[in-house]
Design a protein around this motif. Sequence first.
Motif, PDB file in Angstrom:
ATOM      1  N   UNK A   1       0.830  -1.215   0.000  1.00  0.00           N
ATOM      2  CA  UNK A   1       0.000   0.000   0.000  1.00  0.00           C
ATOM      3  C   UNK A   1       0.859   1.258   0.000  1.00  0.00           C
ATOM      4  N   UNK A   2       1.971   1.243   0.722  1.00  0.00           N
ATOM      5  CA  UNK A   2       2.845   2.413   0.792  1.00  0.00           C
ATOM      6  C   UNK A   2       3.563   2.661  -0.531  1.00  0.00           C
ATOM      7  N   UNK A   3       3.895   1.627  -1.245  1.00  0.00           N
ATOM      8  CA  UNK A   3       4.630   1.797  -2.492  1.00  0.00           C
ATOM      9  C   UNK A   3       3.717   1.680  -3.705  1.00  0.00           C
ATOM     10  N   UNK A   4       2.455   2.046  -3.535  1.00  0.00           N
ATOM     11  CA  UNK A   4       1.530   1.965  -4.665  1.00  0.00           C
ATOM     12  C   UNK A   4       1.928   3.006  -5.717  1.00  0.00           C
ATOM     13  N   UNK A   5       1.684   2.744  -7.010  1.00  0.00           N
ATOM     14  CA  UNK A   5       2.125   3.640  -8.078  1.00  0.00           C
ATOM     15  C   UNK A   5       1.442   5.003  -8.039  1.00  0.00           C
ATOM     16  N   UNK A   6       0.280   5.149  -7.482  1.00  0.00           N
ATOM     17  CA  UNK A   6      -0.427   6.429  -7.421  1.00  0.00           C
ATOM     18  C   UNK A   6       0.202   7.387  -6.427  1.00  0.00           C
ATOM     19  N   UNK A   7       0.836   6.857  -5.407  1.00  0.00           N
ATOM     20  CA  UNK A   7       1.412   7.716  -4.369  1.00  0.00           C
ATOM     21  C   UNK A   7       2.909   7.497  -4.316  1.00  0.00           C
ATOM     22  N   UNK A   8       3.644   8.595  -4.464  1.00  0.00           N
ATOM     23  CA  UNK A   8       5.098   8.492  -4.362  1.00  0.00           C
ATOM     24  C   UNK A   8       5.554   9.349  -3.205  1.00  0.00           C
ATOM     25  N   UNK A   9       6.453   8.826  -2.437  1.00  0.00           N
ATOM     26  CA  UNK A   9       6.999   9.581  -1.318  1.00  0.00           C
ATOM     27  C   UNK A   9       8.077  10.518  -1.817  1.00  0.00           C
ATOM     28  N   UNK A  10       8.111  11.693  -1.240  1.00  0.00           N
ATOM     29  CA  UNK A  10       9.162  12.637  -1.571  1.00  0.00           C
ATOM     30  C   UNK A  10      10.366  12.331  -0.704  1.00  0.00           C
ATOM     31  N   UNK A  11      11.510  12.397  -1.323  1.00  0.00           N
ATOM     32  CA  UNK A  11      12.726  12.150  -0.557  1.00  0.00           C
ATOM     33  C   UNK A  11      13.152  13.433   0.117  1.00  0.00           C
ATOM     34  N   UNK A  12      13.439  13.329   1.333  1.00  0.00           N
ATOM     35  CA  UNK A  12      13.902  14.479   2.092  1.00  0.00           C
ATOM     36  C   UNK A  12      15.406  14.429   2.191  1.00  0.00           C
ATOM     37  N   UNK A  13      15.960  15.603   2.441  1.00  0.00           N
ATOM     38  CA  UNK A  13      17.401  15.657   2.615  1.00  0.00           C
ATOM     39  C   UNK A  13      18.042  16.401   1.463  1.00  0.00           C
ATOM     40  N   UNK A  14      19.326  16.553   1.569  1.00  0.00           N
ATOM     41  CA  UNK A  14      20.076  17.286   0.568  1.00  0.00           C
ATOM     42  C   UNK A  14      20.500  16.331  -0.533  1.00  0.00           C
ATOM     43  N   UNK A  15      20.219  16.744  -1.759  1.00  0.00           N
ATOM     44  CA  UNK A  15      20.616  15.931  -2.893  1.00  0.00           C
ATOM     45  C   UNK A  15      21.961  16.409  -3.409  1.00  0.00           C
ATOM     46  N   UNK A  16      22.694  15.532  -3.999  1.00  0.00           N
ATOM     47  CA  UNK A  16      23.971  15.954  -4.551  1.00  0.00           C
ATOM     48  C   UNK A  16      23.757  16.497  -5.960  1.00  0.00           C
ATOM     49  N   UNK A  17      24.786  17.061  -6.547  1.00  0.00           N
ATOM     50  CA  UNK A  17      24.686  17.712  -7.850  1.00  0.00           C
ATOM     51  C   UNK A  17      24.356  16.708  -8.941  1.00  0.00           C
ATOM     52  N   UNK A  18      24.802  15.496  -8.806  1.00  0.00           N
ATOM     53  CA  UNK A  18      24.532  14.492  -9.830  1.00  0.00           C
ATOM     54  C   UNK A  18      23.073  14.059  -9.809  1.00  0.00           C
ATOM     55  N   UNK A  19      22.459  14.106  -8.654  1.00  0.00           N
ATOM     56  CA  UNK A  19      21.079  13.663  -8.524  1.00  0.00           C
ATOM     57  C   UNK A  19      20.087  14.752  -8.929  1.00  0.00           C
ATOM     58  N   UNK A  20      20.536  15.990  -9.136  1.00  0.00           N
ATOM     59  CA  UNK A  20      19.633  17.074  -9.508  1.00  0.00           C
ATOM     60  C   UNK A  20      19.100  16.813 -10.910  1.00  0.00           C
ATOM     61  N   UNK A  21      17.782  16.825 -11.059  1.00  0.00           N
ATOM     62  CA  UNK A  21      17.216  16.519 -12.376  1.00  0.00           C
ATOM     63  C   UNK A  21      17.412  17.687 -13.340  1.00  0.00           C
ATOM     64  N   UNK A  22      17.488  17.381 -14.592  1.00  0.00           N
ATOM     65  CA  UNK A  22      17.595  18.409 -15.627  1.00  0.00           C
ATOM     66  C   UNK A  22      16.257  19.136 -15.708  1.00  0.00           C
TER      67      UNK A  22
END
Length: 181
Positions: A24-45
């Motif tokens: 139920x938590x990982x259902x495709x309709x609901x996505x959890x937002x990741x918290x925390x600091x992302x690195x430069x490589x993980x920043x989306x275009x």
Amino acid sequence: MANALQEQLLKSGLVDEKKLKQARQSSPGKKKKKKGKGNAEAAPAPSAADEARRREAERSRRLNEERKAAAERKAREAQIRQLIETHRLDRAGADVAYHFQHGRVIRHVYVTPKQRERLGSGQLAIVDLDGAYEVIPRDTAERIAERDPERFLVRNDPEPSAPSDEDDPYAGYEVPDDLMW
């Protein structure tokens, strides 16, 4: 009726409560937002939507600048029109033609003899107002020139001072009395 299939699997014993919660938590309709600091490589275009928003903002800014420039131009034109209409000289009874060049064509306007003298000496100027030519005083012409210097058809400079004897290269030569022109 939450999810009939999940309830049936739970009743049959194929799935336990823990796996059901995890599903139920990982259902495709609901996505959890990741918290925390992302690195430069993980920043989306920048996405296409972000790019479209940026282009739309730029377009809106450009349109606003054009509208502002048009409004300023319109206000300046209204000021010039008001100056001309309030300071134009009356030419009733004018019978002397004053010729001038408007573009590539020689035009004329009828003025009084006094106005003709003042036009020649630079005390008056001729401007175009909606296809009609108006005669205005020089001080008004200078105020109009601050707003639109290309508005004038005729604006003679005041009479230049006579050349001094110091600047005259022929000052030392006598003109013969018998010279015929």
